[in-house]
Motif scaffolding. Structure first.
Motif, PDB file in Angstrom:
ATOM      1  N   ALA A   1      -1.189   4.392  -1.443  1.00  0.00           N
ATOM      2  CA  ALA A   1      -2.620   4.179  -1.236  1.00  0.00           C
ATOM      3  C   ALA A   1      -2.982   4.269   0.242  1.00  0.00           C
ATOM      4  O   ALA A   1      -2.605   3.394   1.028  1.00  0.00           O
ATOM      5  CB  ALA A   1      -3.030   2.814  -1.783  1.00  0.00           C
TER       6      ALA A   1
ATOM      7  N   THR B   1      -5.599   1.158  -5.815  1.00  0.00           N
ATOM      8  CA  THR B   1      -6.421   1.599  -4.691  1.00  0.00           C
ATOM      9  C   THR B   1      -7.874   1.216  -4.891  1.00  0.00           C
ATOM     10  O   THR B   1      -8.544   0.727  -3.970  1.00  0.00           O
ATOM     11  CB  THR B   1      -6.298   3.117  -4.518  1.00  0.00           C
ATOM     12  OG1 THR B   1      -4.920   3.463  -4.278  1.00  0.00           O
ATOM     13  CG2 THR B   1      -7.145   3.615  -3.358  1.00  0.00           C
ATOM     14  N   THR B   2      -8.384   1.413  -6.092  1.00  0.00           N
ATOM     15  CA  THR B   2      -9.777   1.069  -6.391  1.00  0.00           C
ATOM     16  C   THR B   2     -10.021  -0.422  -6.228  1.00  0.00           C
ATOM     17  O   THR B   2     -11.037  -0.848  -5.647  1.00  0.00           O
ATOM     18  CB  THR B   2     -10.137   1.507  -7.816  1.00  0.00           C
ATOM     19  OG1 THR B   2     -10.013   2.927  -7.923  1.00  0.00           O
ATOM     20  CG2 THR B   2     -11.573   1.120  -8.162  1.00  0.00           C
TER      21      THR B   2
ATOM     22  N   ARG C   1     -10.126  -1.295  -2.493  1.00  0.00           N
ATOM     23  CA  ARG C   1     -11.365  -0.796  -1.891  1.00  0.00           C
ATOM     24  C   ARG C   1     -12.565  -1.641  -2.292  1.00  0.00           C
ATOM     25  O   ARG C   1     -13.523  -1.789  -1.529  1.00  0.00           O
ATOM     26  CB  ARG C   1     -11.598   0.660  -2.307  1.00  0.00           C
ATOM     27  CG  ARG C   1     -10.715   1.656  -1.585  1.00  0.00           C
ATOM     28  CD  ARG C   1     -10.914   3.053  -2.107  1.00  0.00           C
ATOM     29  NE  ARG C   1     -10.157   4.024  -1.318  1.00  0.00           N
ATOM     30  CZ  ARG C   1      -9.942   5.279  -1.689  1.00  0.00           C
ATOM     31  NH1 ARG C   1     -10.443   5.720  -2.838  1.00  0.00           N
ATOM     32  NH2 ARG C   1      -9.253   6.083  -0.911  1.00  0.00           N
TER      33      ARG C   1
ATOM     34  N   ALA D   1       0.828  -1.208   0.000  1.00  0.00           N
ATOM     35  CA  ALA D   1       0.000   0.000   0.000  1.00  0.00           C
ATOM     36  C   ALA D   1       0.859   1.252   0.000  1.00  0.00           C
ATOM     37  O   ALA D   1       0.556   2.232  -0.691  1.00  0.00           O
ATOM     38  CB  ALA D   1      -0.940  -0.001   1.209  1.00  0.00           C
TER      39      ALA D   1
ATOM     40  N   VAL E   1      -5.577   3.420   1.950  1.00  0.00           N
ATOM     41  CA  VAL E   1      -6.813   2.654   1.985  1.00  0.00           C
ATOM     42  C   VAL E   1      -7.093   2.185   3.410  1.00  0.00           C
ATOM     43  O   VAL E   1      -6.175   1.990   4.209  1.00  0.00           O
ATOM     44  CB  VAL E   1      -6.742   1.433   1.046  1.00  0.00           C
ATOM     45  CG1 VAL E   1      -6.747   1.869  -0.398  1.00  0.00           C
ATOM     46  CG2 VAL E   1      -5.493   0.604   1.334  1.00  0.00           C
ATOM     47  N   THR E   2      -8.362   1.998   3.724  1.00  0.00           N
ATOM     48  CA  THR E   2      -8.736   1.538   5.062  1.00  0.00           C
ATOM     49  C   THR E   2      -8.746   0.022   5.164  1.00  0.00           C
ATOM     50  O   THR E   2      -8.507  -0.527   6.229  1.00  0.00           O
ATOM     51  CB  THR E   2     -10.132   2.071   5.443  1.00  0.00           C
ATOM     52  OG1 THR E   2     -11.087   1.585   4.496  1.00  0.00           O
ATOM     53  CG2 THR E   2     -10.158   3.589   5.435  1.00  0.00           C
TER      54      THR E   2
ATOM     55  N   THR F   1     -13.797   8.648   5.653  1.00  0.00           N
ATOM     56  CA  THR F   1     -13.935   7.596   4.664  1.00  0.00           C
ATOM     57  C   THR F   1     -15.199   7.826   3.847  1.00  0.00           C
ATOM     58  O   THR F   1     -16.005   8.697   4.150  1.00  0.00           O
ATOM     59  CB  THR F   1     -14.007   6.218   5.351  1.00  0.00           C
ATOM     60  OG1 THR F   1     -15.185   6.169   6.169  1.00  0.00           O
ATOM     61  CG2 THR F   1     -12.783   5.986   6.220  1.00  0.00           C
TER      62      THR F   1
END
Length: 298
Positions: free
Chosen positions: A62, A233-234, A237, A57, A64-65, A191
């Motif tokens: 990224a 990233t997409t 997610r 990541a 990202v969560t 978020t």
């Protein structure tokens, strides 16, 4: 047999309730990826999580969560194989539940998956957590003034290897920067579902890495990698951690890190992390111009 994964002290109670409701034998898998002090997970588990999930990541820039669920999917599938279970269970809800189902379908499509209400999911990790009133990392109170602080992060081929000149692992870099960035109020952001996610160390490392890439990657490669970062990233997610496309993008990102070596000074202040004058190693491409200041809003 059912293998139930989760975190926190309520896991045993949830397992007993699930066994009563289903009549099946339930085995629990406690998961702590550095999110529950003081122990903060085993060294092996946290190190593997940092190297196999957090580092990709960082290198894909990224924030990202959803980084815990792929690790939980792998561990849960392995545990099911060891125990001969045909069903796995977890406590993820909403988008987390959809991600988990997609991941398990890719890793172990023969296993039945149950989402169990009330099971504490492993969402608090070394990478970050959904902010609650009692924050794990101390953030300053509203209006509290703190003097600006500088920290230097050193990368070797895209891997953070030192903080202020002291050698660290990826997990060690996250631990140190979690404390220092949080103390400056940096690392909280909203978020897509309206929650507040706290990832101070991740913000600091992504900001530093992005700045160093700007000064070390060949321009055409840098432009294309920004597109790859967005797609990576997409995919994450959307729960596609185990997809063939994600795997291919991982290979590209890793290959692009060859010249990403050097130091980045970060300014931590007023809820922000700002990269100052990244200094690439002499082996970096000489024709790449140095970037200006790069700021990431917490």
């Amino acid at each position: 047999m059912i293998v139930l994964a989760g975190a926190g002290g309520e896991l045993t109670f949830a397992a007993a309730k699930l066994a009563e409701e289903t009549g099946a034998e339930v085995v629990t898998l406690a998961v702590d990826l550095g999110g529950h002090p003081p122990a903060g997970g085993s060294i092996r588990d946290v190190t593997a999580f940092a190297d196999d999930h957090c580092l990709p990541a960082i290198q894909a820039n990224a924030l990202v969560t959803g980084l815990a669920w792929p690790a939980v999917v792998r561990r849960l599938a392995d545990a099911a194989r060891r125990h001969g279970a045909t069903t796995v269970a977890h406590g993820y809800t909403g988008r987390g539940e959809r991600r988990f189902a997609a991941g398990m379908a890719a890793v172990a499509p023969d296993l039945r998956v149950l989402a169990v209400p009330g099971v504490p999911a492993a969402e608090r990790t070394l990478w970050g957590y959904v902010a609650e009133p009692a924050d794990r990392w101390r953030f300053p109170a509203d209006g509290e003034f703190l003097a600006p602080e500088e920290v230097t992060v050193t990368f070797d081929s895209g891997v953070p290897v030192a903080v202020d000149g002291e050698t660290v692992s990826v997990a060690g870099a996250l631990r140190r920067l979690n404390r220092r960035a949080a103390a400056q109020g940096a690392g909280k952001y909203r978020t897509e579902d309206g929650r507040t996610f706290a990832a101070p160390g991740a913000l600091a490392l992504v900001t530093a890495h992005r700045a160093l890439e700007s000064g070390t990657l060949e321009p055409a490669l840098a432009r294309f990698k920004r597109q790859v970062d967005r797609e990576w990233t997409t995919l994450v997610r959307d729960g596609q951690w185990f997809s063939p496309l994600k795997h291919a993008l991982d290979s590209f990102v890793a290959e692009a890190q060859e010249t990403v070596s050097g130091e980045v000074r970060l300014l931590l202040h007023d809820g922000r992390v700002t990269a100052l004058d990244p200094r690439a190693d002499e082996t970096a491409a000489e024709h790449v111009a140095r970037p200006g200041r790069i700021t990431a809003q917490a």
